[in-house]
Design an enzyme around this catalytic site. Structure first.
Site, PDB file in Angstrom:
ATOM      1  N   LYS A  15       0.859  -1.198   0.000  1.00 30.06           N
ATOM      2  CA  LYS A  15       0.000   0.000   0.000  1.00 30.06           C
ATOM      3  C   LYS A  15       0.894   1.247   0.000  1.00 30.06           C
ATOM      4  CE  LYS A  15      -3.250  -2.676   2.681  1.00 30.06           C
ATOM      5  NZ  LYS A  15      -4.577  -2.685   3.243  1.00 30.06           N
ATOM      6  N   HIS A  99      -8.091  -3.511  -6.197  1.00 29.25           N
ATOM      7  CA  HIS A  99      -8.070  -3.589  -4.725  1.00 29.25           C
ATOM      8  C   HIS A  99      -9.246  -2.763  -4.183  1.00 29.25           C
ATOM      9  CE1 HIS A  99      -6.793  -3.181  -0.579  1.00 29.25           C
ATOM     10  NE2 HIS A  99      -6.005  -4.222  -0.790  1.00 29.25           N
ATOM     11  N   GLU A 170     -10.783 -10.939  -1.214  1.00 31.34           N
ATOM     12  CA  GLU A 170     -10.478 -10.076  -0.078  1.00 31.34           C
ATOM     13  C   GLU A 170     -11.765  -9.476   0.482  1.00 31.34           C
ATOM     14  OE1 GLU A 170      -6.149  -8.789  -0.031  1.00 31.34           O
ATOM     15  OE2 GLU A 170      -7.268  -7.217  -1.036  1.00 31.34           O
ATOM     16  N   SER A 216      -6.195  -9.531   6.657  1.00 35.99           N
ATOM     17  CA  SER A 216      -5.577  -9.801   7.964  1.00 35.99           C
ATOM     18  C   SER A 216      -4.956 -11.190   8.044  1.00 35.99           C
ATOM     19  CB  SER A 216      -6.588  -9.579   9.099  1.00 35.99           C
ATOM     20  OG  SER A 216      -7.037  -8.236   9.087  1.00 35.99           O
TER      21      SER A 216
HETATM   22  C1  PEP Z   1      -4.555  -5.976   1.539  1.00 40.00           C
HETATM   23  O1  PEP Z   1      -4.175  -4.834   1.562  1.00 40.00           O
HETATM   24  O2  PEP Z   1      -4.807  -6.507   0.453  1.00 40.00           O
HETATM   25  C2  PEP Z   1      -4.719  -6.709   2.803  1.00 40.00           C
HETATM   26  C3  PEP Z   1      -5.210  -7.918   2.778  1.00 40.00           C
HETATM   27  O3  PEP Z   1      -4.335  -6.056   3.944  1.00 40.00           O
HETATM   28  P1  PEP Z   1      -4.189  -6.699   5.418  1.00 40.00           P
HETATM   29  O4  PEP Z   1      -3.401  -7.972   5.267  1.00 40.00           O
HETATM   30  O5  PEP Z   1      -3.446  -5.663   6.199  1.00 40.00           O
HETATM   31  O6  PEP Z   1      -5.563  -6.951   5.923  1.00 40.00           O
END
Ligand code: PEP
Length: 258
Positions: A15, A99, A170, A216
């Protein structure tokens, strides 16, 4: 995972974190503790300004570098944007597309579709993100929503190119919240994604597509998530910013598969 039919992929998404100097430090540390086995492909998608440093420092390693976004157009008056072929020329192998943080900034399913086509034309491997909000999960429309996102994302892409695409499931409610989907919840949707791809492109192609879970994922929960038959890896935000944690997730991919 199922290494017989498809690749396991552990991908980081930095990110808007880390400067080029911090990238150099991170990569040096990662190199020193990187597991020797080749049981999965490893990708790190980093901010655009960090790409040259990341590519240079990881050149002799198995870690492929990626962008976090690309524009659908090959060139032109799009101030601040980056074309897919610029990423390729800079040494990238991957690019994250769709995303939820970019969708929240206005990216549509049609944009995602156009960006996948642009990425593939530039010979990048797109990591295509889909996922439902908490409201959608609670309203029991997760599968319908994911079906729509997958159909729109893959619309008009030739069959022979589909197997090269990586899909990342996600759930928005799990990203950066510390609230991970249970392995069962994640598996259910990843299996659904494979079913949608099967209906669109046939069993052989569906079997070959790597589907990742993101939200996460960390060094503690990775093993159980990766043990699910339709979860072929992870897209990792927070835990990819710490070399030891990222390496532990890579190590979790070293487990027997069906
Ligand atoms: C992401 O940014 O795609 C993501 C899954 O972030 P995190 O692992 O911090 O939840």
């Amino acid at each position: 995972m199922n290494r017989k039919y498809r690749k396991t992929v552990i991908a980081g998404n930095w990110k808007m974190n880390k400067t080029p100097s911090e990238t150099k430090e991170f990569m040096a540390e990662l190199k020193s503790i990187m597991p020797k086995g080749r049981w999965c492909d490893v990708a790190l998608c980093v901010p655009a300004v960090c790409i040259p440093t990341a590519v240079r420092t990881m050149r002799e390693t198995r870690v492929g570098i990626g962008g976090e976004n690309c524009n659908a157009n090959p060139s032109g008056a799009y101030t601040g944007e980056i074309a897919a072929n610029m990423l390729t020329d800079a040494g990238c192998k991957y690019v994250i597309i769709g995303h939820s943080e970019r969708r929240a900034m206005g990216e549509t399913d049609a944009d995602v579709n156009a960006k996948i086509k642009a990425a593939m034309a530039a010979e990048l491997i797109p990591i295509v993100c889909v996922g439902e909000s908490l409201e959608q999960r609670e309203a029991n429309v997760t599968n319908d929503w994911i079906t729509l996102q997958i159909k729109m994302a893959l619309n008009g892409i030739p069959e022979e190119k589909i197997r090269k695409i990586i899909v990342a499931y996600e759930p928005i409610w799990a990203i950066g919240t510390g609230r991970t989907a249970t392995p069962e919840q994640a598996e259910e949707v990843c299996e659904h994604i494979r079913t949608v791809i099967r209906k669109l492109f046939g069993a052989k192609i569906a079997r070959a597509v790597s589907i990742l879970y993101g939200g996460s994922m960390n060094e503690k929960n990775a093993f159980e998530l990766l043990a699910q038959p339709d979860i072929d890896g992870g897209l990792i935000g927070g835990a990819s910013l710490v070399p030891e944690k990222f390496v532990k997730i890579i190590e979790a991919a070293n487990q027997p598969t069906i």
